[in-house]
Design an enzyme around this catalytic site. Structure first.
Site, short mmCIF file in Angstrom:
data_model
loop_
_atom_site.label_atom_id
_atom_site.label_comp_id
_atom_site.label_asym_id
_atom_site.label_seq_id
_atom_site.Cartn_x
_atom_site.Cartn_y
_atom_site.Cartn_z
N SER A 240 33.22 24.72 14.10
CA SER A 240 31.80 25.09 14.10
C SER A 240 30.97 23.98 14.77
O SER A 240 31.47 22.89 15.03
CB SER A 240 31.41 25.30 12.62
OG SER A 240 30.15 24.85 12.28
N ILE B 161 28.92 21.11 16.46
CA ILE B 161 29.12 20.13 17.54
C ILE B 161 30.58 20.08 17.99
O ILE B 161 30.88 20.05 19.18
CB ILE B 161 28.64 18.72 17.09
CG1 ILE B 161 27.12 18.74 16.80
CG2 ILE B 161 28.96 17.66 18.15
CD1 ILE B 161 26.57 17.46 16.16
N SER C 107 25.49 9.36 13.23
CA SER C 107 24.20 10.07 13.10
C SER C 107 23.06 9.08 13.24
O SER C 107 23.25 7.87 13.03
CB SER C 107 24.13 10.71 11.71
OG SER C 107 22.88 11.32 11.50
N TYR D 10 24.56 10.53 2.27
CA TYR D 10 24.89 10.83 3.68
C TYR D 10 24.53 9.63 4.57
O TYR D 10 25.32 9.22 5.42
CB TYR D 10 24.12 12.08 4.11
CG TYR D 10 24.40 12.55 5.53
CD1 TYR D 10 25.64 13.07 5.88
CD2 TYR D 10 23.41 12.49 6.51
CE1 TYR D 10 25.89 13.53 7.17
CE2 TYR D 10 23.65 12.95 7.80
CZ TYR D 10 24.88 13.47 8.13
OH TYR D 10 25.12 13.92 9.41
N LYS E 5 27.10 7.44 6.79
CA LYS E 5 27.00 7.31 8.25
C LYS E 5 26.76 5.86 8.66
O LYS E 5 27.25 5.42 9.69
CB LYS E 5 25.90 8.24 8.79
CG LYS E 5 26.22 9.74 8.63
CD LYS E 5 27.46 10.15 9.43
CE LYS E 5 27.74 11.63 9.35
NZ LYS E 5 28.90 12.05 10.14
N1 LIG Z 1 23.69 18.86 13.06
C1 LIG Z 1 23.08 17.72 12.97
O1 LIG Z 1 21.84 17.66 12.97
C2 LIG Z 1 23.87 16.44 12.90
C3 LIG Z 1 23.17 15.24 13.06
C4 LIG Z 1 23.86 14.05 12.99
C5 LIG Z 1 25.22 14.04 12.77
N2 LIG Z 1 25.88 15.21 12.59
C6 LIG Z 1 27.32 15.14 12.34
O2 LIG Z 1 27.99 15.97 13.25
C7 LIG Z 1 29.26 16.33 12.71
C8 LIG Z 1 29.47 17.82 12.92
O3 LIG Z 1 28.52 18.52 12.14
P1 LIG Z 1 27.78 19.84 12.66
O4 LIG Z 1 26.36 19.50 12.78
O5 LIG Z 1 28.50 20.42 13.80
O6 LIG Z 1 27.90 20.75 11.34
P2 LIG Z 1 28.83 22.01 10.99
O7 LIG Z 1 28.57 23.11 11.93
O8 LIG Z 1 28.62 22.24 9.54
O9 LIG Z 1 30.30 21.46 11.25
C9 LIG Z 1 30.97 20.63 10.33
C10 LIG Z 1 32.46 20.70 10.62
O10 LIG Z 1 33.16 19.82 9.73
C11 LIG Z 1 34.26 20.53 9.18
N3 LIG Z 1 34.62 19.97 7.88
C12 LIG Z 1 33.83 19.84 6.78
N4 LIG Z 1 34.53 19.31 5.77
C13 LIG Z 1 35.80 19.09 6.24
C14 LIG Z 1 36.99 18.56 5.67
N5 LIG Z 1 37.06 18.17 4.39
N6 LIG Z 1 38.10 18.47 6.46
C15 LIG Z 1 38.05 18.89 7.74
N7 LIG Z 1 36.96 19.41 8.33
C16 LIG Z 1 35.84 19.50 7.59
C17 LIG Z 1 33.80 21.99 9.12
O11 LIG Z 1 34.88 22.89 9.17
P3 LIG Z 1 35.59 23.62 7.93
O12 LIG Z 1 34.51 24.08 7.01
O13 LIG Z 1 36.35 24.74 8.59
O14 LIG Z 1 36.48 22.59 7.33
C18 LIG Z 1 33.03 22.10 10.43
O15 LIG Z 1 33.90 22.37 11.49
C19 LIG Z 1 29.22 15.89 11.24
O16 LIG Z 1 29.94 14.69 11.10
C20 LIG Z 1 27.75 15.67 10.98
O17 LIG Z 1 27.52 14.73 9.97
C21 LIG Z 1 25.23 16.40 12.65
#
Ligand SMILES: NC(=O)c1ccc[n+]([C@@H]2O[C@H](COP(=O)([O-])OP(=O)(O)OC[C@H]3O[C@@H](n4cnc5c(N)ncnc54)[C@H](OP(=O)(O)O)[C@@H]3O)[C@@H](O)[C@H]2O)c1
Length: 265
Positions: free
Chosen positions: A14, A16, A143, A156, A160
């Site tokens: 999902s 990023i 982040s 969080y 990070k």
């Molecule tokens: N979106 C933002 O604004 C933002 C900003 C700064 C940093 N980030 C960081 O970007 C990264 C990706 O997040 P996203 O924004 O793309 O959110 P997202 O769409 O919720 O994606 C999160 C991903 O992490 C996986 N995941 C969660 N728990 C897991 C586990 N225990 N083992 C393996 N995989 C796991 C989920 O897949 P499953 O549920 O299939 O396991 C999913 O693929 C994260 O590290 C997040 O902290 C996001």
């Protein structure tokens, strides 16, 4: 530059991670896609396959990064896929939406298990492979929350910040061995991150909040990250909102920043 290279992405089901998978597929990389939900990984594989890669060039490798035994087995499978691991993108993560006073210790521990220990455990398994290769690129999706503390995210932000420190320190240790280390610092990006964020009792927040809803498009985000990786940047900021300017304010006028975040919702 990534044609034929093996790129392992966690959190690839999902957001990023998914968007990055498509960017690497377009460049002819061999992909290892990990997350907990195999059906979603198969969906990403099918789409990535339409960008020129054959099914044999993409390995779906389900993995819960909090399970150390699974990490060891998955790393062996990942190495066996093409014989090398050229890049590991530690991108799996969960966020938080709860005040400190309302947050159970178990919730803090869960955030750290996924966002910190999961990344460290996998990095530690892959590092010897890259050291033996004499090359590789370790990447973490940290982040802006790894640089700035904001309300409702004490756990969080702590996680990070820990990742920024870990990967900066790792870089100092391994850069002379031919291994690159990049930290990605996204601002608000439109993904499912808020929906799956933990409330104080550990249950899911279950909705998109206005910061994430107004965040940068995830495809655009992945393109910026790719540019940073291709240039070998050690730190890759990505986002298009005022939170990116906050990074500069924190650096040069920390007290102004502390007042700004106090006023934020
Ligand atoms: N979106 C933002 O604004 C933002 C900003 C700064 C940093 N980030 C960081 O970007 C990264 C990706 O997040 P996203 O924004 O793309 O959110 P997202 O769409 O919720 O994606 C999160 C991903 O992490 C996986 N995941 C969660 N728990 C897991 C586990 N225990 N083992 C393996 N995989 C796991 C989920 O897949 P499953 O549920 O299939 O396991 C999913 O693929 C994260 O590290 C997040 O902290 C996001």
């Amino acid at each position: 530059m990534y044609k034929g290279k093996t790129i392992w992405i966690t959190g690839a089901s999902s957001g990023i991670g998914e968007a990055l998978a498509y960017e690497f597929a377009r460049r002819g990389a061999k992909l290892i896609l990990s997350a907990r939900r195999p059906d979603e990984l198969e969906r990403v594989k099918a789409t990535a396959g339409t960008y020129g890669n054959g099914p044999d060039d993409i390995l779906v490798l389900p993995l819960d990064v909090t399970d150390e035994a699974q990490i060891a087995t998955a790393t062996a499978q990942a190495k066996a896929f093409t014989g090398s691991i050229d890049m590991l993108i530690n991108n799996a993560g969960i966020s938080q939406r709860s005040l400190c006073v309302d947050t159970d210790m178990a919730t803090y521990r869960k955030l750290f298990e996924v966002d910190v220990f999961g990344q460290i455990a996998l990095t530690k398994e892959v590092l010897p492979i890259m050291l033996a290769q004499g090359s590789g690129h370790m990447v973490v999706t940290a982040s802006v929350a790894g640089k700035i503390g904001v309300k409702q995210r004490t756990g969080y932000c702590a996680a990070k910040h820990a990742m920024m420190g870990f990967f900066d320190a790792l870089r100092a240790e391994v850069e002379d061995s031919g291994i690159q280390v990049s930290t990605i610092t996204p601002g608000f990006i439109r993904t499912n991150i808020a929906t799956h964020a933990l409330k104080g009792d550990g249950s899911e927040f279950g909705k998109v909040d206005k910061n994430i809803a107004g965040g940068m498009d995830v495809v655009e985000c992945a393109k910026v990250i790719m540019k940073g990786l291709e240039r070998g940047k050690r730190e890759i900021p990505v986002g298009d909102g005022p939170e990116m300017k906050a990074l500069l304010v924190k650096r040069f006028f920390p007290n102004t920043l502390f007042k700004m975040v106090r006023k934020m919702g």
